[in-house]
Design an enzyme around this catalytic site. Sequence first.
Site, mmCIF file in Angstrom:
data_model
loop_
_atom_site.group_PDB
_atom_site.id
_atom_site.type_symbol
_atom_site.label_atom_id
_atom_site.label_comp_id
_atom_site.label_asym_id
_atom_site.label_seq_id
_atom_site.Cartn_x
_atom_site.Cartn_y
_atom_site.Cartn_z
ATOM 1 N N HIS A 1 0.963 -1.282 0.032
ATOM 2 C CA HIS A 1 -0.011 -0.079 -0.101
ATOM 3 C C HIS A 1 0.812 1.254 0.068
ATOM 4 O O HIS A 1 2.262 0.938 0.074
ATOM 5 C CB HIS A 1 -0.840 0.046 1.202
ATOM 6 C CG HIS A 1 -0.154 0.089 2.542
ATOM 7 N ND1 HIS A 1 0.377 -0.916 3.316
ATOM 8 C CD2 HIS A 1 -0.009 1.314 3.232
ATOM 9 C CE1 HIS A 1 0.894 -0.443 4.257
ATOM 10 N NE2 HIS A 1 0.779 0.870 4.314
ATOM 11 N N HIS B 1 4.593 7.310 2.630
ATOM 12 C CA HIS B 1 5.224 6.247 2.681
ATOM 13 C C HIS B 1 4.945 5.094 1.688
ATOM 14 O O HIS B 1 3.557 5.254 1.347
ATOM 15 C CB HIS B 1 5.290 5.689 4.252
ATOM 16 C CG HIS B 1 4.052 4.992 4.523
ATOM 17 N ND1 HIS B 1 2.952 5.696 5.127
ATOM 18 C CD2 HIS B 1 3.383 3.840 4.381
ATOM 19 C CE1 HIS B 1 2.163 4.847 5.755
ATOM 20 N NE2 HIS B 1 2.308 3.746 4.899
ATOM 21 N N HIS C 1 -0.718 0.142 14.925
ATOM 22 C CA HIS C 1 -1.733 0.873 14.768
ATOM 23 C C HIS C 1 -2.974 0.457 15.375
ATOM 24 O O HIS C 1 -3.327 -0.627 15.338
ATOM 25 C CB HIS C 1 -2.136 0.950 13.292
ATOM 26 C CG HIS C 1 -0.761 1.539 12.352
ATOM 27 N ND1 HIS C 1 -0.155 2.532 12.923
ATOM 28 C CD2 HIS C 1 -0.080 0.922 11.412
ATOM 29 C CE1 HIS C 1 0.888 2.987 11.861
ATOM 30 N NE2 HIS C 1 0.913 1.892 10.969
ATOM 31 N N HIS D 1 -6.286 -1.365 3.915
ATOM 32 C CA HIS D 1 -6.047 -0.240 2.976
ATOM 33 C C HIS D 1 -5.149 -0.869 1.952
ATOM 34 O O HIS D 1 -4.245 -1.557 2.039
ATOM 35 C CB HIS D 1 -5.660 0.768 3.544
ATOM 36 C CG HIS D 1 -4.013 0.635 4.117
ATOM 37 N ND1 HIS D 1 -3.649 -0.215 4.931
ATOM 38 C CD2 HIS D 1 -3.257 1.715 4.484
ATOM 39 C CE1 HIS D 1 -2.734 -0.182 5.563
ATOM 40 N NE2 HIS D 1 -2.112 1.038 5.251
ATOM 41 N N GLU E 1 7.277 1.836 5.104
ATOM 42 C CA GLU E 1 6.623 1.045 6.283
ATOM 43 C C GLU E 1 6.721 -0.495 5.828
ATOM 44 O O GLU E 1 6.643 -0.937 4.796
ATOM 45 C CB GLU E 1 5.300 1.395 6.403
ATOM 46 C CG GLU E 1 4.662 0.705 7.406
ATOM 47 C CD GLU E 1 3.220 0.774 7.743
ATOM 48 O OE1 GLU E 1 2.588 1.139 6.592
ATOM 49 O OE2 GLU E 1 2.663 0.403 8.860
ATOM 50 N N TYR F 1 8.350 2.100 10.739
ATOM 51 C CA TYR F 1 8.557 3.158 9.795
ATOM 52 C C TYR F 1 10.157 3.571 9.902
ATOM 53 O O TYR F 1 10.585 3.748 10.789
ATOM 54 C CB TYR F 1 7.628 4.468 9.890
ATOM 55 C CG TYR F 1 6.237 4.232 9.755
ATOM 56 C CD1 TYR F 1 5.685 4.371 8.350
ATOM 57 C CD2 TYR F 1 5.564 3.986 10.823
ATOM 58 C CE1 TYR F 1 4.296 4.114 8.045
ATOM 59 C CE2 TYR F 1 4.097 3.766 10.639
ATOM 60 C CZ TYR F 1 3.775 4.035 9.138
ATOM 61 O OH TYR F 1 2.309 3.744 9.044
#
Length: 308
Positions: free
Chosen positions: A154, A215, A247, A200, A266, A256
């Site tokens: 992503h 990122h 998260h 995502h 990431e 990160y």
Amino acid sequence: MAINHTLRPGLVQLRVLDLDKTLNFYTNVLGLDEVGRTADGRVLLKAYDEFDHHSVALRLADEAGLDFVAFKVGSAEELESIKAATVAFGYAVEEVPANTDQPGFGKRYGFTISTGHRFEIYSEVELAAKGPQLRNPDIWTTPPRGMRAQRMDHFLLYGPNIAEAERFCREVFGMFVPEVCNLPDGNRLASWITSSNKPHDLAFVEYPKPGKLHHLGFYLQDWTDVGNAADWIAINHLKLDIGPTRHAITRGLSIYFWEPSGNRIEVYAGGYTAYPDNPQRVWDADQLGRGLFYYSGEVIPSFLEIVT
């Protein structure tokens, strides 16, 4: 698992400042394979668990950042349908002929969305010479290296007018939005968007400057591999941004850091299963720190301010 005809983000092209040093990171530290180079010097890479020809292209430039992201769609018919819908949405579309700057890829259509990012769509790409086995497959054909990245997963993009970008992804790409963060006035601060069961495929954050990359994310197997990635960051003296952490937004396990040219990377594992009929998760802007970094509940300034 793709739920609609925009299958997934399948290709990104990054600008890098030092090709040899940065390529060493992507191959020997992150664990991608170099699969080819173009006549103008672009380096093509793929992760060990990806079937398609390549997913990452590196281009030497004077400024780090993102050239474009490309999404694979389900068929040639779907490609033409999405192109027509993009034009109807109001974006000018140009055709990129097959096997030009991205060997192995068929015809692509490119356009610029409201955030200033170039998106492309394609339906045809050659299979990689060295991909996962198809018959009675082992878990890998050669031992994964370094951080053992399984796939390009992503990206998070910074730019203006993310409300329109989100609407484009829903109305033209057929994606859905499992999670959002809103400002006190109700306007969108950030959105997480997917075409699959992943929480995502891409995300947007409202930002005044167009076309910025926050990122690029690569998927790891589990929390143990996130810890292994932290070891590789320390051993190779890479600049750490934050993590290992978790998260609350997307529920992913994460770390990160910056690759040698300054693009933030990431590496990520886990995350909830997203379905388009599930209710949308909504975060208030004053709770964004807890959403992003669940353990500390705080956002460090570099995470919000540094983009390429």
